[in-house]
Design an enzyme around this catalytic site. Structure first.
Site, PDB file in Angstrom:
ATOM      1  CG  ASN A   9       8.891  11.005  -5.920  1.00 14.60           C
ATOM      2  OD1 ASN A   9       9.151  12.211  -5.920  1.00 14.60           O
ATOM      3  ND2 ASN A   9       8.248  10.411  -6.918  1.00 14.60           N
ATOM      4  CD1 TRP A  10       9.612  13.469   0.183  1.00 14.06           C
ATOM      5  CD2 TRP A  10      10.232  15.582   0.622  1.00 14.06           C
ATOM      6  NE1 TRP A  10      10.369  13.453   1.326  1.00 14.06           N
ATOM      7  CE2 TRP A  10      10.765  14.728   1.625  1.00 14.06           C
ATOM      8  CE3 TRP A  10      10.498  16.954   0.705  1.00 14.06           C
ATOM      9  CZ2 TRP A  10      11.547  15.214   2.686  1.00 14.06           C
ATOM     10  CZ3 TRP A  10      11.272  17.433   1.750  1.00 14.06           C
ATOM     11  CH2 TRP A  10      11.784  16.566   2.733  1.00 14.06           C
ATOM     12  CE  LYS A  11       4.608  10.563  -6.264  1.00 10.94           C
ATOM     13  NZ  LYS A  11       3.543   9.783  -6.853  1.00 10.94           N
ATOM     14  CG  HIS A  94       8.005   8.744 -10.863  1.00  9.50           C
ATOM     15  ND1 HIS A  94       6.684   9.000 -11.132  1.00  9.50           N
ATOM     16  CD2 HIS A  94       8.042   8.179  -9.636  1.00  9.50           C
ATOM     17  CE1 HIS A  94       5.954   8.613 -10.098  1.00  9.50           C
ATOM     18  NE2 HIS A  94       6.755   8.111  -9.173  1.00  9.50           N
ATOM     19  CD  GLU A  96       3.581  10.789 -10.332  1.00  7.42           C
ATOM     20  OE1 GLU A  96       4.345  11.674  -9.926  1.00  7.42           O
ATOM     21  OE2 GLU A  96       2.972  10.007  -9.564  1.00  7.42           O
ATOM     22  CD  GLU A 166       7.822   3.986  -8.225  1.00  9.79           C
ATOM     23  OE1 GLU A 166       7.617   4.181  -7.025  1.00  9.79           O
ATOM     24  OE2 GLU A 166       7.829   4.890  -9.075  1.00  9.79           O
ATOM     25  N   GLY A 172      -0.029   5.748  -5.855  1.00 17.51           N
ATOM     26  CA  GLY A 172      -0.988   6.745  -5.380  1.00 17.51           C
ATOM     27  C   GLY A 172      -2.430   6.267  -5.372  1.00 17.51           C
ATOM     28  CB  SER A 212      -0.148   1.975  -2.481  1.00 20.32           C
ATOM     29  OG  SER A 212      -0.812   2.871  -3.360  1.00 20.32           O
ATOM     30  N   GLY A 233       6.012   7.242  -2.140  1.00 22.20           N
ATOM     31  CA  GLY A 233       5.429   8.534  -2.495  1.00 22.20           C
ATOM     32  C   GLY A 233       4.701   9.124  -1.298  1.00 22.20           C
ATOM     33  N   GLY A 234       3.382   8.939  -1.272  1.00 21.25           N
ATOM     34  CA  GLY A 234       2.522   9.564  -0.255  1.00 21.25           C
ATOM     35  C   GLY A 234       3.029   9.400   1.171  1.00 21.25           C
TER      36      GLY A 234
HETATM   37  C1  PEP Z   1       5.731   6.977  -6.330  1.00 19.77           C
HETATM   38  O1  PEP Z   1       5.177   7.906  -6.871  1.00 19.77           O
HETATM   39  O2  PEP Z   1       6.919   6.705  -6.614  1.00 19.77           O
HETATM   40  C2  PEP Z   1       4.984   6.203  -5.349  1.00 19.77           C
HETATM   41  C3  PEP Z   1       5.411   5.002  -5.052  1.00 19.77           C
HETATM   42  O3  PEP Z   1       3.859   6.781  -4.832  1.00 19.77           O
HETATM   43  P1  PEP Z   1       2.884   6.171  -3.708  1.00 19.77           P
HETATM   44  O4  PEP Z   1       3.757   5.586  -2.626  1.00 19.77           O
HETATM   45  O5  PEP Z   1       2.103   7.340  -3.203  1.00 19.77           O
HETATM   46  O6  PEP Z   1       2.054   5.137  -4.368  1.00 19.77           O
END
Ligand code: PEP
Length: 249
Positions: A9-11, A94, A96, A166, A172, A212, A233-234
């Site tokens: 997920n590049w957001k 998600h 967010e 999640e 994050g 993470s 994510g990141g």
């Molecule tokens: C996400 O936003 O779906 C996610 C898992 O982010 P991160 O890996 O950065 O925690």
């Protein structure tokens, strides 16, 4: 055998040229072909990225969609539009989106319906905030997210759906759920699906962990019986890290 999946997920990250370079690096890498890779860029870039990845094992998804079919919904994207540019997947709910855009389970159920009607795969996100875990309410909360967002589906529709657990406190933050915490919740979710749709259906559904997840912890997380991959994510913003995670099964 259920699918192993690693989705990135590049957001709201990457300019167009950066996004094209990133997907180029991903499709050009060597990865375990038994793992379904999915990139989830900003919707803007999906058309071009779907062309680049079309003859590869890398699928493409979007981060959100409208619960409506079409019409006067300024700024929104429909599942038909998403399908028409070559995407196959979409994130639904998600954390967010739930937090900043006030998306409710009942809205998410409609989004899931739109996707399935257009032969797209929903990646339905669930997970508790830290306060709920500290109160011991995390299982109840995830149960209601799953029941209210997904349990109106019939068995065939359920089989076409992917679930991503999640924990919001891990997204994050650099704090990952322990391997035991991830397995415990994934097992719980699979049990919910088994009670409603039967063990065969539950055993066929991929449940991804997100929060993470990195090259340094993916192997331990993916080793769990009920963890079928990750929503990243990141670490998905860097091709080498994303591929290292995909090669962690
Ligand atoms: C996400 O936003 O779906 C996610 C898992 O982010 P991160 O890996 O950065 O925690």
């Amino acid at each position: 055998m259920r699918k192993k999946i690693v989705a990135g997920n590049w957001k709201m990250n990457k300019t167009y040229s950066e996004a094209i370079a990133l997907v180029g690096d991903i499709v050009g890498s060597s990865y375990d072909e038994s793992v379904q890779l999915i990139v989830i860029p900003p919707a803007f870039y999906v058309s071009e990225i779907a062309k680049i990845s079309s003859s590869t094992n890398v699928g493409v998804g979007v981060q959100n969609l409208s619960e409506h079919d079409s019409g006067a919904f300024t700024g929104e994207l429909s599942s038909k539009m998403i399908q028409s540019v070559g995407a196959q997947y979409a994130l639904v709910g998600h954390s967010e989106r739930r937090e900043y855009f006030n998306e409710k389970n009942s809205d998410l159920a409609l989004k899931v319906n739109q996707l399935l009607a257009d032969d797209l795969t929903p990646i339905y996100c669930c997970g508790e905030v830290l306060e709920e875990r500290e109160k011991g309410n995390h299982f109840n909360l995830v149960k209601s997210q799953i029941e209210e967002g997904l349990f109106h589906l019939d068995k065939d529709q359920m089989l076409k759906t992917v679930i991503a657990y999640e924990p919001v406190w891990a997204i994050g933050t650099g704090v990952t759920a322990s391997s035991d915490q991830a397995q415990e919740m994934h097992h719980f979710i699979r049990g919910l699906v088994a009670n409603k749709y039967g063990v065969d259906t539950a055993d066929s559904i991929s449940i991804l962990y997100g929060g993470s997840c990195k090259p340094t912890n993916a192997k331990e997380l993916f080793a769990n019986a009920d963890v079928d991959g990750g929503l990243i994510g990141g670490a998905s913003l860097n091709a080498a890290d994303f591929i290292a995670i995909a090669n962690s099964f």
